[in-house]
Design a protein around this motif. Structure first.
Motif: not given
Length: 71
Positions: A16-21, A31-34
């Motif tokens: 129950k997490m998103n990329k920002l979490d 940038h790394t997440i992208a």
């Protein structure tokens, strides 16, 4: 094809997490997440942080997909 982070994205859903979490949890940049969202390479340090955070093996967040070539 190369590396795929599909397992990581599924893990985020399960947790129950998103990329920002995730970005905040492992102290990295948007940038790394992208880059991971585009299945691009990131450093082993980043992958290590992800594994430490989830207390998991790298195979639970990353896989290598062999490209089908018809040579």
């Amino acid at each position: 094809m190369g590396f795929s982070y599909d397992k990581l994205w599924k893990k985020l859903i399960d947790e129950k997490m998103n990329k920002l979490d995730l970005q905040k949890a492992i102290n990295t940049t948007p940038h790394t997440i992208a880059k991971m969202g585009r299945d691009e390479n990131v450093s082993m340090d980043i992958l290590g942080r992800i594994c430490r955070y989830f207390k998991c093996d790298i195979s639970e967040v990353l896989e290598y997909r062999i490209e089908n070539t018809n040579d």
